[in-house]
Write a protein that holds these residues in place. Structure first.
Motif, short mmCIF file in Angstrom:
data_model
loop_
_atom_site.label_atom_id
_atom_site.label_comp_id
_atom_site.label_asym_id
_atom_site.label_seq_id
_atom_site.Cartn_x
_atom_site.Cartn_y
_atom_site.Cartn_z
N MET A 149 -22.34 47.91 -108.54
CA MET A 149 -23.65 48.51 -108.55
C MET A 149 -23.52 49.92 -107.98
N THR A 150 -23.89 50.89 -108.74
CA THR A 150 -23.82 52.27 -108.25
C THR A 150 -25.23 52.79 -108.02
N ILE A 151 -25.35 53.58 -106.97
CA ILE A 151 -26.64 54.17 -106.61
C ILE A 151 -26.56 55.65 -106.94
N PRO A 152 -27.52 56.15 -107.72
CA PRO A 152 -27.50 57.59 -108.04
C PRO A 152 -27.57 58.42 -106.76
N ALA A 153 -26.89 59.55 -106.80
CA ALA A 153 -26.81 60.42 -105.63
C ALA A 153 -28.18 60.94 -105.21
N ARG A 154 -29.06 61.19 -106.16
CA ARG A 154 -30.37 61.74 -105.81
C ARG A 154 -31.18 60.79 -104.92
N TYR A 155 -31.01 59.46 -105.10
CA TYR A 155 -31.71 58.49 -104.25
C TYR A 155 -31.14 58.52 -102.83
N CYS A 156 -29.84 58.70 -102.75
CA CYS A 156 -29.20 58.74 -101.43
C CYS A 156 -29.71 59.95 -100.64
N ARG A 157 -29.82 61.09 -101.33
CA ARG A 157 -30.31 62.29 -100.64
C ARG A 157 -31.80 62.17 -100.35
N MET A 158 -32.56 61.59 -101.30
CA MET A 158 -34.01 61.51 -101.14
C MET A 158 -34.38 60.60 -99.96
N PHE A 159 -33.66 59.49 -99.78
CA PHE A 159 -33.98 58.56 -98.70
C PHE A 159 -33.10 58.75 -97.48
N ASN A 160 -32.25 59.75 -97.52
CA ASN A 160 -31.41 60.09 -96.39
C ASN A 160 -30.54 58.90 -95.93
N VAL A 161 -29.85 58.30 -96.89
CA VAL A 161 -28.99 57.15 -96.63
C VAL A 161 -27.69 57.64 -96.02
N PRO A 162 -27.22 57.02 -94.92
CA PRO A 162 -25.97 57.46 -94.29
C PRO A 162 -24.78 57.31 -95.25
N ALA A 163 -23.84 58.22 -95.13
CA ALA A 163 -22.68 58.27 -96.03
C ALA A 163 -21.85 56.98 -96.01
N PRO A 164 -21.58 56.35 -94.84
CA PRO A 164 -20.79 55.10 -94.89
C PRO A 164 -21.49 53.99 -95.70
#
Length: 194
Positions: free
Chosen positions: A1-16
């Motif tokens: 399952m891959t998460i698009p990068a824009r969601y990670c930046r939008m929700f401020n998900v930690p890199a690990p």
């Protein structure tokens, strides 16, 4: 399952956490340890339900076979014959000692049903005109003085595994008209084998 990068930046998900969620590597032993118990539970459940349905089908067919044998009988039957049919029934159903059969002849007289004779194997109670009410709804429509032979089977069933099925007595009620004679002659004077 891959998460698009824009969601990670939008929700401020930690890199690990992002690396963990994007990772597609896994240990087969851990996956097996998770899935094997689930698969075993599903297999045991499927086996138990299949066995219950198979048993229902076998006892239904065996009861009809015994009824059909009796419907073709032209001579006099005795307790010895009924005990022999019970042994045959246990052989067909693979259920030694967990079954009982009751054979009865029912006729209609002046608009009401009456039991002509009844015989039960392995301590099964005999059907009487007084107790006929419990099964009267299962008796087909009869003309006046018409007779039928009823074979009832009682099978004690206990599932192999506890998966929602409960121990119970499986019952079958098979009414059969005689094929070659007007009635089935039963001689009650011959004792049952001991």
């Amino acid at each position: 399952m891959t998460i698009p990068a824009r969601y990670c930046r939008m929700f401020n998900v930690p890199a690990p956490l992002v690396r963990f969620l994007r990772a597609e590597t896994a240990a087969m032993s851990i996956e097996a340890a998770i899935m094997l118990p689930i698969m075993m539970i599903m297999y045991i459940g499927a086996f138990s339900y299949f066995d219950a349905y198979r048993r229902e089908a076998v006892i239904t067919k065996a009861t009809y076979a015994i009824g059909d044998l009796l419907s073709r009988e032209e001579g006099t039957v005795t307790a010895v014959d009924f005990e022999g049919l019970h042994d045959l029934y246990e052989t067909i159903t693979f259920s030694e000692g967990a079954t009982r059969l009751r054979f009865s002849e029912i006729r209609r007289v002046s608009g009401s049903l009456e039991v002509v004779w009844s015989y039960g194997t392995d301590g099964s109670t005999q059907l009487t005109t007084a107790t006929l009410g419990s099964v009267a709804a299962q008796v087909p429509t009869l003309l006046d003085n018409e007779r039928i032979v009823v074979v009832e089977s009682f099978n004690d069933y206990e599932p192999a595994f506890n998966v929602g099925l409960f121990a119970r007595t499986q019952m079958r009620f098979v009414p059969t008209r005689q094929r070659y004679a007007a009635r089935l002659d039963y001689d009650a004077s011959v004792p049952a084998p001991s």
